[in-house]
Design an enzyme around this catalytic site. Sequence first.
Site, PDB file in Angstrom:
ATOM      1  N   SER A  49      -1.907   4.992  -0.128  1.00  0.00           N
ATOM      2  CA  SER A  49      -3.563   3.942  -0.866  1.00  0.00           C
ATOM      3  C   SER A  49      -3.681   3.326   0.389  1.00  0.00           C
ATOM      4  O   SER A  49      -2.739   3.113   1.442  1.00  0.00           O
ATOM      5  CB  SER A  49      -2.529   3.049  -1.709  1.00  0.00           C
ATOM      6  OG  SER A  49      -3.253   2.254  -2.443  1.00  0.00           O
TER       7      SER A  49
ATOM      8  N   TYR B 231       5.258  -1.318  -5.416  1.00  0.00           N
ATOM      9  CA  TYR B 231       3.725  -0.983  -4.775  1.00  0.00           C
ATOM     10  C   TYR B 231       3.739  -0.619  -3.387  1.00  0.00           C
ATOM     11  O   TYR B 231       3.553   0.736  -2.637  1.00  0.00           O
ATOM     12  CB  TYR B 231       2.724  -0.690  -6.019  1.00  0.00           C
ATOM     13  CG  TYR B 231       1.613   0.751  -5.773  1.00  0.00           C
ATOM     14  CD1 TYR B 231       1.295   1.194  -6.175  1.00  0.00           C
ATOM     15  CD2 TYR B 231       0.491  -0.488  -5.187  1.00  0.00           C
ATOM     16  CE1 TYR B 231       0.254   2.388  -6.690  1.00  0.00           C
ATOM     17  CE2 TYR B 231      -0.317   1.210  -5.083  1.00  0.00           C
ATOM     18  CZ  TYR B 231      -0.735   2.044  -5.537  1.00  0.00           C
ATOM     19  OH  TYR B 231      -1.379   2.961  -5.798  1.00  0.00           O
TER      20      TYR B 231
END
Length: 256
Positions: A139, A152
């Site tokens: 990401s 995350y």
Amino acid sequence: MNLTGKTALVTGSTSGIGLGVASSLAMAGAQVILNGFGEVEQAKRHIAALGLEPGYHPADLGDPAQIDDLMRYVEQRYGGVDILVNNAGIQHVAPVHAFPQEKWNAIVAINLSSVFHTSRLALPMMRRRNWGRIINVASVHGLVASKDKAAYVAAKHGVVGLTKTVALETARTPITCNAICPGWVLTPLVQQQIDQRIAAGVDAQQARDDLLAEKQPSQEFVTPQQLGELVLFLCGDAAVQVRGAAWNIDGGWLAQ
Ligand code: NAD
């Protein structure tokens, strides 16, 4: 791109980015193996309509024993794996002081540790076949942070680091390992975050527009299809010297 004869395992491929990537691989002729929860039968039908009947294994990627079962299934049923796309992932949004420990543990297990386990079990199969592609769906949060996403961000930074190590360990072989780093993609994972804004009183269109405006200069979502095309490129001969990259595809997010 012709991937006829190649076997591709895409984790977390029953929706969103994983299903988009699995679709591109199926259209290129690969034997796709799906994994994930939810709309499994729908995902299987979707892939079968594009190419070969897909395999499927229901492993929970948060559990290393189930990852063992998944990789054993791939080896016994398909003789090994050529393309491994580590895509399964979850999100939880809260500040560090209020971040539930069980969410931290789950995100680290599913988003990071599973990539170690699938890779460790896939690499011997790839070495035997003398070819391989490991593509980790990290990401932009593997490269920069945002508030309220501690687990995350930590896990995705870990994925980028792990990608580099695997790339170095395979550098003298026809096996490559890279990460792709998407910005916002409109999938169930992101819809949850839009829904939180709607629940706070913002109207639906405004919630989407605000989410994009905060981070993504193009003001458009990246699509699963575009990510599928990038994966196909990384599978090709032209990408054989792309090794250990963290390739952002993010509407300009990281250019700021
Ligand atoms: P999604 O929620 O649509 O899909 C997640 C997939 O993972 C589903 O198939 C789900 O069933 C599966 N999954 C969830 N937990 C699992 C588990 N324990 N074991 C096995 N499968 C499991 O989400 P998405 O947005 O398509 O996300 C896919 C990946 O892309 C994730 O790693 C995510 O971090 C990453 N990503 C998403 C975005 C975005 O904007 N959507 C941006 C950057 C990176």
